[in-house]
Design a protein around this motif. Sequence first.
Motif, short mmCIF file in Angstrom:
data_model
loop_
_atom_site.label_atom_id
_atom_site.label_comp_id
_atom_site.label_asym_id
_atom_site.label_seq_id
_atom_site.Cartn_x
_atom_site.Cartn_y
_atom_site.Cartn_z
N ALA A 151 0.83 -1.21 0.00
CA ALA A 151 0.00 0.00 0.00
C ALA A 151 0.86 1.26 0.00
CB ALA A 151 -0.93 -0.01 1.21
N ALA A 152 1.97 1.23 0.76
CA ALA A 152 2.87 2.39 0.78
C ALA A 152 3.50 2.60 -0.60
CB ALA A 152 3.94 2.19 1.84
N LEU A 153 3.86 1.51 -1.26
CA LEU A 153 4.42 1.61 -2.61
C LEU A 153 3.38 2.16 -3.58
CD1 LEU A 153 6.70 1.06 -4.64
CD2 LEU A 153 5.84 -1.28 -4.84
N ALA A 154 2.14 1.68 -3.46
CA ALA A 154 1.07 2.17 -4.33
C ALA A 154 0.82 3.66 -4.09
CB ALA A 154 -0.20 1.37 -4.08
N GLN A 155 0.86 4.08 -2.82
CA GLN A 155 0.64 5.49 -2.51
C GLN A 155 1.77 6.35 -3.06
OE1 GLN A 155 -2.07 6.58 -1.37
NE2 GLN A 155 -1.71 8.64 -0.59
N ALA A 156 3.00 5.89 -2.94
CA ALA A 156 4.13 6.64 -3.48
C ALA A 156 4.04 6.76 -5.00
CB ALA A 156 5.44 5.97 -3.06
N THR A 157 3.65 5.67 -5.66
CA THR A 157 3.48 5.70 -7.11
C THR A 157 2.37 6.67 -7.51
OG1 THR A 157 4.17 3.39 -7.24
CG2 THR A 157 3.01 4.29 -9.15
N PHE A 158 1.29 6.66 -6.73
CA PHE A 158 0.19 7.57 -7.00
C PHE A 158 0.65 9.03 -6.90
CE2 PHE A 158 -2.92 10.25 -4.73
CZ PHE A 158 -3.82 10.46 -5.76
N ILE A 159 1.45 9.34 -5.89
CA ILE A 159 1.93 10.71 -5.71
C ILE A 159 2.79 11.14 -6.90
CG2 ILE A 159 3.46 12.16 -4.32
CD1 ILE A 159 2.43 10.71 -1.86
N ILE A 160 3.65 10.23 -7.38
CA ILE A 160 4.49 10.55 -8.54
C ILE A 160 3.62 10.84 -9.76
CG2 ILE A 160 6.18 9.60 -10.15
CD1 ILE A 160 7.33 8.01 -7.76
N LEU A 161 2.62 10.00 -10.00
CA LEU A 161 1.74 10.20 -11.16
C LEU A 161 0.92 11.48 -11.01
CD1 LEU A 161 0.45 6.55 -11.71
CD2 LEU A 161 2.20 7.77 -13.03
N LEU A 162 0.43 11.74 -9.79
CA LEU A 162 -0.36 12.95 -9.57
C LEU A 162 0.49 14.20 -9.79
CD1 LEU A 162 -2.94 14.36 -8.62
CD2 LEU A 162 -2.14 14.07 -6.26
N THR A 163 1.73 14.17 -9.32
CA THR A 163 2.63 15.32 -9.52
C THR A 163 2.86 15.56 -11.01
OG1 THR A 163 3.71 14.83 -7.41
CG2 THR A 163 4.88 16.27 -8.95
N TYR A 164 3.04 14.47 -11.76
CA TYR A 164 3.22 14.61 -13.21
C TYR A 164 1.99 15.21 -13.86
CZ TYR A 164 3.47 13.24 -18.11
OH TYR A 164 3.45 13.26 -19.49
N VAL A 165 0.81 14.74 -13.49
CA VAL A 165 -0.43 15.26 -14.08
C VAL A 165 -0.60 16.73 -13.75
CG1 VAL A 165 -2.95 15.11 -13.96
CG2 VAL A 165 -1.59 13.03 -14.17
N MET A 166 -0.30 17.13 -12.52
CA MET A 166 -0.46 18.53 -12.14
C MET A 166 0.54 19.43 -12.86
SD MET A 166 -1.51 18.58 -8.09
CE MET A 166 0.03 17.86 -7.54
N ARG A 167 1.75 18.94 -13.04
CA ARG A 167 2.77 19.76 -13.70
C ARG A 167 2.49 19.92 -15.19
NH1 ARG A 167 8.90 18.56 -12.38
NH2 ARG A 167 8.99 20.42 -13.69
N THR A 168 1.92 18.90 -15.82
CA THR A 168 1.69 18.96 -17.25
C THR A 168 0.28 19.42 -17.61
OG1 THR A 168 1.07 16.60 -17.23
CG2 THR A 168 3.38 17.16 -17.70
N GLY A 169 -0.60 19.52 -16.63
CA GLY A 169 -1.97 19.90 -16.89
C GLY A 169 -2.20 21.39 -16.73
N PRO A 170 -3.45 21.85 -16.86
CA PRO A 170 -3.77 23.27 -16.72
C PRO A 170 -3.56 23.75 -15.29
CG PRO A 170 -5.77 21.95 -16.89
CD PRO A 170 -4.63 21.03 -17.16
N ALA A 171 -3.42 25.07 -15.15
CA ALA A 171 -3.10 25.66 -13.84
C ALA A 171 -4.20 25.39 -12.82
CB ALA A 171 -2.88 27.16 -13.99
N GLU A 172 -5.47 25.36 -13.27
CA GLU A 172 -6.55 25.14 -12.31
C GLU A 172 -6.50 23.75 -11.68
OE1 GLU A 172 -8.27 24.82 -16.56
OE2 GLU A 172 -6.95 26.17 -15.42
N GLY A 173 -5.79 22.83 -12.31
CA GLY A 173 -5.65 21.50 -11.75
C GLY A 173 -4.62 21.41 -10.64
N ARG A 174 -3.90 22.51 -10.39
CA ARG A 174 -2.87 22.52 -9.35
C ARG A 174 -3.35 23.18 -8.06
NH1 ARG A 174 0.97 25.34 -13.62
NH2 ARG A 174 0.74 23.81 -15.31
N VAL A 175 -4.60 23.58 -8.04
CA VAL A 175 -5.14 24.23 -6.84
C VAL A 175 -5.21 23.23 -5.70
CG1 VAL A 175 -7.15 25.40 -5.87
CG2 VAL A 175 -6.44 25.86 -8.23
N VAL A 176 -4.77 23.68 -4.52
CA VAL A 176 -4.82 22.81 -3.34
C VAL A 176 -6.27 22.58 -2.94
CG1 VAL A 176 -4.21 22.62 -0.90
CG2 VAL A 176 -2.57 23.56 -2.53
#
Length: 330
Positions: free
Chosen positions: A126-151
Amino acid sequence: MIRPRRPMPPPLKPPAPGLWRRTPPAIFPPILGLFGLGLGWRAAAQAFGVSPGFGDMILGAVAILFLFALVAWLAKPLRRPTVVLEELRVLPGRAGVAAASLCLMLLAASLVPFAPVLALGLALLAALAQATFIILLTYVMRTGPAEGRVVTPIFHLSFVGFILGGLVANALGHHEVAKWLLWAMLVPAGLIWGISARQLLARVPPAPLRPLLAIHLAPASLFAIVAQGAGLEGAAYAFTALAAAIFAALLVALRWLTASGFSPLWGAFTFPLAAFATALITVSQGVGPMAWAGGVLLAGATIAIPLIAFRILKMWASGPLAAKTNAAEA
C-alpha cells in the motif's frame, strides 16, 4: 423534381466490448469509510471490554467488497495503463485512486490480529502504491492546466495518507515507525490546512464541492489515534482537541456543506466521521465523557456511513456513477 436524399447522420459510437471498462474510482471513498467503521468498532470493543466480533464481521465483509471493487477498477489500467493519468485529471478520480491505496492500508490494519506477516506485506504494498500515485499525480499537475494545481482537501488523501501506516506499525509493535510517520505527515497536513483556510476566506467554494471540506477532519483524528498508540498521550489529546474543533465547525456548517443535495462526493463524509469517533474512543481509553461521546458518534456513523456507501455503490451498479464523476474509459 426529385429532392436529393439527405445524408444519414453518422452512427453513434457503440461502447467498446469488455467488462468494467469504465469502473469509477469514486467507489473507493465510501469503502474507505466502511473500513474505518469496522476499525472503530474494533477500538470500541477494546475500550469498552465487549466482544470484537461485530467489528471483525464488518471488516470481513468490507474486505470482500474492496477486493471486488479493486479487481473491477484494475481491469481498466490492465487494458490501457495511461487511463490512470486520465483519472487523475478530475477531482473525483484523484480522491478515488488515493482512497484505493488507503483502503489497502486499512485492509492490512484489519488483518494484523489474524495474519501479521501478511498485514505487513500488504502495508508495504500500500505504501508503494501510494508513493506511485503521488508521482503520477505530480506529473499530471505539472503537465496539466493551472486550475488542476489548486490545493484541495483531497490533497490530504494524496500526501498525508501515509499516516495510516502508523495504525499498522502500532498494531505490529513498531512504535518508533509510527512516531516517525506522525511527525513527518504533520508537515504536509499543516500546509494543506493553512492554504485551505486562506482559500476559504478568499472565496466561497461552489456548493457541489463543499462536502470535500469534511476530509480536513481525517488527518487530525488519525494523528490522535497514532499518537495514542505510540504512547504520546499529550500529543494525542492535543490532536483530539484539534479534531473536535474541526468537527464542531463542520457540524455547524452541515446545511451549507450539503446545500447541493446528495452526490458521489458525499463519500468524503464517511471516513472522517469514523476516524473522529475512533479517536475519541481510543484516546479516552473508554473512560469519561469523551468515550461516551465517541460511542454515540460511532453509533450514528454505523447508520450514516452504510447508507451513504449504499447509495453511491447503487449508482455504480445502475450505471450513472461513472458519468457523474467523469470516470475515464479504458
